[in-house]
Design a protein around this motif. Structure first.
Motif, mmCIF file in Angstrom:
data_model
loop_
_atom_site.group_PDB
_atom_site.id
_atom_site.type_symbol
_atom_site.label_atom_id
_atom_site.label_comp_id
_atom_site.label_asym_id
_atom_site.label_seq_id
_atom_site.Cartn_x
_atom_site.Cartn_y
_atom_site.Cartn_z
ATOM 1 N N ASN A 193 0.814 -1.222 0.000
ATOM 2 C CA ASN A 193 0.000 0.000 0.000
ATOM 3 C C ASN A 193 0.845 1.270 0.000
ATOM 4 O O ASN A 193 0.369 2.325 -0.384
ATOM 5 N N ARG A 194 2.088 1.184 0.394
ATOM 6 C CA ARG A 194 2.978 2.351 0.340
ATOM 7 C C ARG A 194 3.192 2.820 -1.096
ATOM 8 O O ARG A 194 3.416 3.991 -1.350
ATOM 9 N N PHE A 195 3.148 1.876 -2.038
ATOM 10 C CA PHE A 195 3.452 2.193 -3.424
ATOM 11 C C PHE A 195 2.224 2.549 -4.241
ATOM 12 O O PHE A 195 2.343 2.939 -5.393
ATOM 13 N N LYS A 196 1.046 2.396 -3.671
ATOM 14 C CA LYS A 196 -0.172 2.753 -4.396
ATOM 15 C C LYS A 196 -0.288 4.261 -4.472
ATOM 16 O O LYS A 196 0.081 4.974 -3.551
ATOM 17 N N LYS A 197 -0.804 4.732 -5.585
ATOM 18 C CA LYS A 197 -1.030 6.163 -5.729
ATOM 19 C C LYS A 197 -2.220 6.540 -4.870
ATOM 20 O O LYS A 197 -3.251 5.888 -4.896
ATOM 21 N N LYS A 198 -2.045 7.603 -4.130
ATOM 22 C CA LYS A 198 -3.149 8.078 -3.306
ATOM 23 C C LYS A 198 -4.024 8.968 -4.176
ATOM 24 O O LYS A 198 -3.541 9.886 -4.828
ATOM 25 N N GLU A 199 -5.310 8.657 -4.160
ATOM 26 C CA GLU A 199 -6.242 9.428 -4.960
ATOM 27 C C GLU A 199 -6.596 10.712 -4.224
ATOM 28 O O GLU A 199 -6.800 10.711 -3.023
ATOM 29 N N ALA A 200 -6.638 11.780 -4.995
ATOM 30 C CA ALA A 200 -7.036 13.059 -4.407
ATOM 31 C C ALA A 200 -8.519 13.001 -4.082
ATOM 32 O O ALA A 200 -9.301 12.427 -4.836
ATOM 33 N N PRO A 201 -8.896 13.561 -2.957
ATOM 34 C CA PRO A 201 -10.323 13.533 -2.629
ATOM 35 C C PRO A 201 -11.130 14.283 -3.675
ATOM 36 O O PRO A 201 -10.702 15.329 -4.169
ATOM 37 N N ALA A 202 -12.258 13.737 -4.020
ATOM 38 C CA ALA A 202 -13.104 14.345 -5.041
ATOM 39 C C ALA A 202 -13.672 15.662 -4.522
ATOM 40 O O ALA A 202 -14.082 15.764 -3.376
ATOM 41 N N GLU A 203 -13.637 16.650 -5.390
ATOM 42 C CA GLU A 203 -14.173 17.949 -5.008
ATOM 43 C C GLU A 203 -15.695 17.873 -4.998
ATOM 44 O O GLU A 203 -16.307 17.320 -5.901
ATOM 45 N N ILE A 204 -16.257 18.447 -3.966
ATOM 46 C CA ILE A 204 -17.705 18.434 -3.847
ATOM 47 C C ILE A 204 -18.240 19.696 -4.506
ATOM 48 O O ILE A 204 -17.895 20.815 -4.131
ATOM 49 N N VAL A 205 -19.058 19.499 -5.498
ATOM 50 C CA VAL A 205 -19.654 20.609 -6.218
ATOM 51 C C VAL A 205 -21.074 20.785 -5.692
ATOM 52 O O VAL A 205 -21.894 19.882 -5.786
ATOM 53 N N VAL A 206 -21.311 21.948 -5.123
ATOM 54 C CA VAL A 206 -22.624 22.230 -4.577
ATOM 55 C C VAL A 206 -23.418 22.977 -5.638
ATOM 56 O O VAL A 206 -23.002 24.043 -6.086
ATOM 57 N N GLN A 207 -24.512 22.384 -6.045
ATOM 58 C CA GLN A 207 -25.356 23.054 -7.017
ATOM 59 C C GLN A 207 -26.352 23.935 -6.274
ATOM 60 O O GLN A 207 -27.070 23.481 -5.396
ATOM 61 N N VAL A 208 -26.344 25.190 -6.664
ATOM 62 C CA VAL A 208 -27.221 26.156 -6.022
ATOM 63 C C VAL A 208 -28.467 26.307 -6.891
ATOM 64 O O VAL A 208 -28.377 26.422 -8.115
#
Length: 130
Positions: free
Chosen positions: A88-103
């Motif tokens: 698991n040290r060598f796995k790419k860490k995924e960036a957290p998905a940006e939360i898009v708030v629809q107004v």
């Protein structure tokens, strides 16, 4: 039917599972050899020439085999834990998905009106003080 099977077989998690089973089997043999050929002889030196717990028995009750299986399980599970942690040290860490708030459109218009009213009030205050 064939296309459904092909779609199922080509899913990512099915392939990951297959690879995991194959690697797990091969890794299990390595760890079993580690236990039987290296660790248990060292335990034998500490326990007075007992090379395996499997040799322990009381009449026809072979409780030593059970103890040996438990020891093997703990060593194998701990080895797999360390192996997975290492990989698991060598796995790419995924960036957290940006939360898009629809107004809502109404909310957006109300926000614009509020901002315009604030600007208007500021303009009135400035003109009264001048």
């Amino acid at each position: 039917m064939w296309s459904e099977f092909k779609q199922f077989a080509m899913k990512g998690n099915v392939i990951d599972l297959a690879v995991g089973v194959i690697i797990g089997g091969a890794f299990g043999k390595i760890v079993s050899s580690l236990v039987a050929d290296i660790i248990m002889p060292l335990v034998g030196l500490l326990t007075g020439k007992l090379n395996s717990f499997a040799e322990l028995s009381y009449h026809s009750l072979a409780y030593g085999r059970f103890i040996q299986s438990v020891v093997d399980f703990f060593i194998i599970s701990f080895s797999v834990f360390l192996f997975v942690k290492f990989i698991n040290r060598f796995k790419k860490k995924e960036a957290p998905a940006e939360i898009v708030v629809q107004v809502d459109r109404q909310e957006e218009l109300l926000t614009e009106i509020r901002d315009l009213l604030k600007e208007n009030q500021e303009f009135i205050r400035k003109s009264e003080t001048s």
